[in-house]
Write a protein that holds these residues in place. Structure first.
Motif, mmCIF file in Angstrom:
data_model
loop_
_atom_site.group_PDB
_atom_site.id
_atom_site.type_symbol
_atom_site.label_atom_id
_atom_site.label_comp_id
_atom_site.label_asym_id
_atom_site.label_seq_id
_atom_site.Cartn_x
_atom_site.Cartn_y
_atom_site.Cartn_z
ATOM 1 N N ILE A 1 -16.998 76.555 -3.458
ATOM 2 C CA ILE A 1 -17.239 75.321 -2.708
ATOM 3 C C ILE A 1 -18.745 75.091 -2.607
ATOM 4 O O ILE A 1 -19.481 75.979 -2.169
ATOM 5 C CB ILE A 1 -16.655 75.421 -1.285
ATOM 6 C CG1 ILE A 1 -15.204 75.878 -1.316
ATOM 7 C CG2 ILE A 1 -16.825 74.093 -0.561
ATOM 8 C CD1 ILE A 1 -14.203 74.833 -1.609
ATOM 9 N N ASN B 1 -21.590 72.903 -0.823
ATOM 10 C CA ASN B 1 -21.726 72.121 0.415
ATOM 11 C C ASN B 1 -22.434 70.793 0.232
ATOM 12 O O ASN B 1 -23.374 70.679 -0.547
ATOM 13 C CB ASN B 1 -22.563 72.898 1.434
ATOM 14 C CG ASN B 1 -21.969 74.228 1.793
ATOM 15 O OD1 ASN B 1 -20.766 74.316 1.967
ATOM 16 N ND2 ASN B 1 -22.799 75.249 1.886
ATOM 17 N N MET C 1 -24.299 70.743 5.414
ATOM 18 C CA MET C 1 -23.266 71.742 5.629
ATOM 19 C C MET C 1 -23.746 73.147 5.290
ATOM 20 O O MET C 1 -24.818 73.338 4.717
ATOM 21 C CB MET C 1 -22.045 71.392 4.790
ATOM 22 C CG MET C 1 -21.400 70.077 5.182
ATOM 23 S SD MET C 1 -20.218 69.502 3.938
ATOM 24 C CE MET C 1 -18.941 70.747 4.158
ATOM 25 N N SER C 2 -22.899 74.112 5.639
ATOM 26 C CA SER C 2 -23.164 75.506 5.293
ATOM 27 C C SER C 2 -21.821 76.237 5.260
ATOM 28 O O SER C 2 -20.783 75.629 5.532
ATOM 29 C CB SER C 2 -24.075 76.149 6.336
ATOM 30 O OG SER C 2 -23.348 76.329 7.538
ATOM 31 N N CYS C 3 -21.858 77.502 4.952
ATOM 32 C CA CYS C 3 -20.611 78.285 4.960
ATOM 33 C C CYS C 3 -19.880 78.122 6.290
ATOM 34 O O CYS C 3 -18.643 78.115 6.336
ATOM 35 C CB CYS C 3 -20.924 79.768 4.730
ATOM 36 S SG CYS C 3 -21.519 80.116 3.060
ATOM 37 N N SER D 1 -19.388 75.628 7.976
ATOM 38 C CA SER D 1 -18.633 74.377 8.085
ATOM 39 C C SER D 1 -17.162 74.543 7.709
ATOM 40 O O SER D 1 -16.355 73.647 7.968
ATOM 41 C CB SER D 1 -19.246 73.309 7.161
ATOM 42 O OG SER D 1 -20.625 73.168 7.386
ATOM 43 N N TRP D 2 -16.822 75.654 7.059
ATOM 44 C CA TRP D 2 -15.508 75.776 6.432
ATOM 45 C C TRP D 2 -14.507 76.613 7.209
ATOM 46 O O TRP D 2 -13.444 76.939 6.664
ATOM 47 C CB TRP D 2 -15.683 76.338 5.010
ATOM 48 C CG TRP D 2 -16.484 75.407 4.171
ATOM 49 C CD1 TRP D 2 -17.815 75.507 3.877
ATOM 50 C CD2 TRP D 2 -16.027 74.200 3.562
ATOM 51 N NE1 TRP D 2 -18.219 74.440 3.115
ATOM 52 C CE2 TRP D 2 -17.139 73.618 2.896
ATOM 53 C CE3 TRP D 2 -14.784 73.546 3.512
ATOM 54 C CZ2 TRP D 2 -17.029 72.406 2.203
ATOM 55 C CZ3 TRP D 2 -14.691 72.361 2.815
ATOM 56 C CH2 TRP D 2 -15.811 71.793 2.170
ATOM 57 N N LEU E 1 -17.546 80.703 -0.625
ATOM 58 C CA LEU E 1 -18.395 79.740 0.077
ATOM 59 C C LEU E 1 -19.841 80.128 -0.201
ATOM 60 O O LEU E 1 -20.159 81.315 -0.242
ATOM 61 C CB LEU E 1 -18.114 79.777 1.580
ATOM 62 C CG LEU E 1 -16.655 79.566 1.985
ATOM 63 C CD1 LEU E 1 -16.518 79.646 3.501
ATOM 64 C CD2 LEU E 1 -16.133 78.239 1.457
ATOM 65 N N ASP F 1 -24.034 79.205 0.516
ATOM 66 C CA ASP F 1 -25.149 78.419 1.051
ATOM 67 C C ASP F 1 -26.185 78.247 -0.052
ATOM 68 O O ASP F 1 -26.762 79.233 -0.545
ATOM 69 C CB ASP F 1 -25.784 79.133 2.261
ATOM 70 C CG ASP F 1 -24.937 78.993 3.520
ATOM 71 O OD1 ASP F 1 -24.092 78.081 3.565
ATOM 72 O OD2 ASP F 1 -25.112 79.804 4.443
ATOM 73 N N GLN G 1 -29.976 75.933 2.765
ATOM 74 C CA GLN G 1 -28.759 75.693 3.554
ATOM 75 C C GLN G 1 -28.367 76.962 4.306
ATOM 76 O O GLN G 1 -28.495 78.074 3.768
ATOM 77 C CB GLN G 1 -27.592 75.293 2.656
ATOM 78 C CG GLN G 1 -27.639 73.851 2.174
ATOM 79 C CD GLN G 1 -26.365 73.445 1.450
ATOM 80 O OE1 GLN G 1 -25.687 74.274 0.859
ATOM 81 N NE2 GLN G 1 -26.055 72.153 1.489
ATOM 82 N N GLY H 1 -23.428 68.648 -2.850
ATOM 83 C CA GLY H 1 -22.790 69.736 -3.591
ATOM 84 C C GLY H 1 -22.084 69.233 -4.840
ATOM 85 O O GLY H 1 -21.968 69.954 -5.832
#
Lengths: 271, 271, 271, 271
Positions: A24, A26, A30-32, A34-35, A50, A52, A56, A95
């Motif tokens: 994923i 971002n 966003m960053s890790c 966010s998930w 995930l 960054d 990020q 992303g």
């Protein structure tokens, strides 16, 4: 949960589950982290990664300006670090730009490509929006009002008013962090010269392009342009969503991502 | 591959794979044989059930007119016959009408509901189209030209012209079969009084509603109506497809179906 | 070219031509000066009235905050001053809000109503955009980048890049004028509590509602809401335009306005 | 009210009012008699010319097959007969095809061009629809059900159900007329080879192209194609209408036609 070194910079990533790898990428803010709500469903049958990107989340901050293309090298470094040959790439907004660049430069490393709310270029209009964001970066409230109404749809504001109010408070704290804000400015600037329109034809992977009818940051014409250039692309529209489709339509985000990445058959002989 | 008895009528169905049950309900002209290209991907992680409704494929022909509601009882009989408590229902067009009726009458038996190119009612406009089909049923060429241009999009005609030509020949033979044609007339008539609009609020299952922008038989306003009535519904639009989305966009048909039915998590706390 | 007194405030207006009266109500940043290119065609068969609302153009500046409803009283005062019984009202954005309010309060004074790129309410989303504009008002470049990309479409930016560059320079000067900027802030604030949704049914005049597909400030859902509430309303969509439709599609702006206002027959017996 | 001779064939036309000439070119089933409700508003400031093309209304019937291009020569003959140098052409569906052909062949005779619900080509999809119409022509009810649901929108059926019922009766009588039906078949066949796509760039007149969102006979992609080819074209969409926009939205039909044809200024310097 893990890091690796990229040209002397620490890159942070998280890994969950087993199966076909799913990376994923971002969107810009966003960053890790966010998930959180998506880790369970996305890792149920897949090896979820995930990441960054530079500037990020928990990855290293950069010292000065750079081109967004370096972020595609970060993705390559992640795959090499984990000895993953091919992965499904899911890119959201910024992303998605990185994902397009990566799929152009490394077509043999991309299994499937899923692009949510993204664009093939920073044209003069999007460039001006970025300029406005950077000028608003001097105080947290200005930054909030410059960015958030472009990211969430009017309908989402109406139906999730309480959530938006809480989010305003949380983001005020985030946007008060000068380290975060300076990283945001650099990320925005890194996309200023982005334009892969003429290279999109090199993308070979089956590609899903998702547009949202109320996306006023990367409007539908941008995704129509992407689809007209990537040979093996499919186009889906979410009528009830703005730019932040993962938050406005989380179930559709998950279903589209898993459905497109995990379907074994991509070519059909209609008989 | 298998049959069971429904009120003295033989019902034909096919079963593939293992996992969460997935029942496909055919559009009006379709049968189990229509799904050849889809069996592998749809049964890879699921127990796939293809079903010929009454007057379809290898199931029994009816003697006279009937209401479409009886088809929902056929679905119930299939689940009971196989001792399946809850299943994901995927309905296309006429099959989507049957699926809506079933989900209203038996909400506890529906795990997820996926509706492609369907409507909650046979209004005066759709009723007139059906009338035209039945009047054209007297000869195969008339039937072809009455039905096929409403089912496939202009774009599909252009891009798959050879396939359409071969299909014309194949369908000429099919439409020359009086048994088939009489069944088609009865199926069309069975939907004449169909209207579940006021009962849609009873559908509790997470529901995916798929519209196609070039669908000129069940246009997008019909699916917008469905979405406004089913509380837990999500709406997706395929811009590059007509009414026959399974043939025009087979990969998206598969990806949407599998992604929505197999995602473990349907409720998200956006935080 | 002329002024009148409104509660001790000077109101500026311009008058051209003869015929059925046509009153243009400006969008928030506009003034009589914005219409230079339109005066000839709009006054050829009509008595054209351009009007600077309070805090616009050459009309008086206000001393403090006020509600937008006062602007509808300005319109009434203009008609009374000129002894015009009924007029066609053409409102753009903020001017469209004023026009709706006027048509609700004074239905007998409205001949036809034409609404371009407007909304029936300032919801939380539009409210946040206004907040962002006001925060950006502290320097001209911030104000430019906060407002202009929401007003012009990406396509217009691409096709009229030179014009946009010149406009940037011109607007820099305008936005450096503190008197102008303070008026803009007051105008924006005056619409904060605007909501006529529940009163729209009182509008009796034949009404044309124009949406633009790339309008990201007053998106199409707002005009669909207007049309669902005004009994005698007609809806038209311009696919090739953003919020500033008068500048992006000037010929269509003129043609739609003149065509709708001057057509003698509004009721048709279709036989 | 008047006739002239075209290659030995009688051509019927009607003339009303004075001013800039406005020639209306009928859709396939239409005739001068279709415009009763529109004569007053369209002739108020214009010299309105209604024209029955060959095989339409009170003009001569043809003896055998012909190409649609001959209809453009009929239009030329009308202008020559009346010694009209340049006229505004308003074409609906089939009449819009004739109008495009005329504007390509005689650009100096066209003042403004207005195209409602039309296409630049008879592709394989539209060809099949025509085939279906001709096969249904053997009895009036078949013809009714083959043609009418493609011409009127589902929404119009719902809102004008009584009118549609009366229209069904009236059309039954019309479609029972063998002379009319044979003419219809020839008209349909005359458009079979129609394709002006590659010549549209020759059209110099300011052109208004009107799409209707519920037009399932000449869908919006066709008008987007027209607009992409005619340099000086403007595009408008009517969301609340099917193919028969003149009947479904008569006020908008009139307003758009008069507004676009009578606006004196077509070029704007946006400053």
């Amino acid at each position: 949960m893990a890091t690796f070194d990229f040209n002397g910079k620490r890159i942070y990533f998280e890994e969950y589950g087993q199966g076909r790898p799913l990376v994923i990428l971002n969107g810009i803010m966003m960053s890790c982290a966010s998930w959180k709500e998506f880790i369970d469903p996305l890792s149920e049958c897949n090896r979820l990664l995930l990441l960054d990107l530079l500037d990020q989340g928990k990855s290293a901050r950069m010292d000065g300006p750079y081109e967004q293309a370096v972020q595609a090298e970060v993705v390559l470094a992640l795959l090499d670090h984990l000895k993953i040959g091919r992965a499904c790439l899911v890119g959201i907004s910024y992303g998605g730009e990185v994902a397009q660049r990566f799929a152009i430069d490394h077509p043999d490393r991309v299994d499937r490509l899923v692009l949510f709310n993204t664009t093939p270029r920073t044209g003069p209009w999007l460039g001006d929006i970025g300029e406005g964001w950077n000028l608003a970066a001097r105080d947290p409230e200005s930054y909030y009002y410059a960015t958030i109404p472009v990211i969430y749809s009017p309908q989402f504001y109406l139906s999730k008013n309480d959530w938006m109010t809480r989010r305003h408070e949380a983001l005020h704290a985030v946007f008060s962090n000068q380290d975060f804000i300076r990283a945001m400015i650099r990320l925005t600037d890194s996309a200023r010269n982005y334009d892969v329109t003429e290279d999109l034809h090199k993308i070979a992977a089956p590609t899903l392009v998702v547009s949202c009818r109320e996306d006023y940051l990367t409007p539908m014409a941008e995704q129509e342009l992407i689809c007209s250039k990537i040979p093996n692309s499919k186009h889906v529209i979410l009528p009830g969503s703005g730019h932040a489709s993962m938050y406005e339509q989380p179930l559709l985000f998950t279903a589209l991502t898993l459905g497109f990445c995990n379907t074994s058959k991509t070519e059909y002989q209609i008989t």
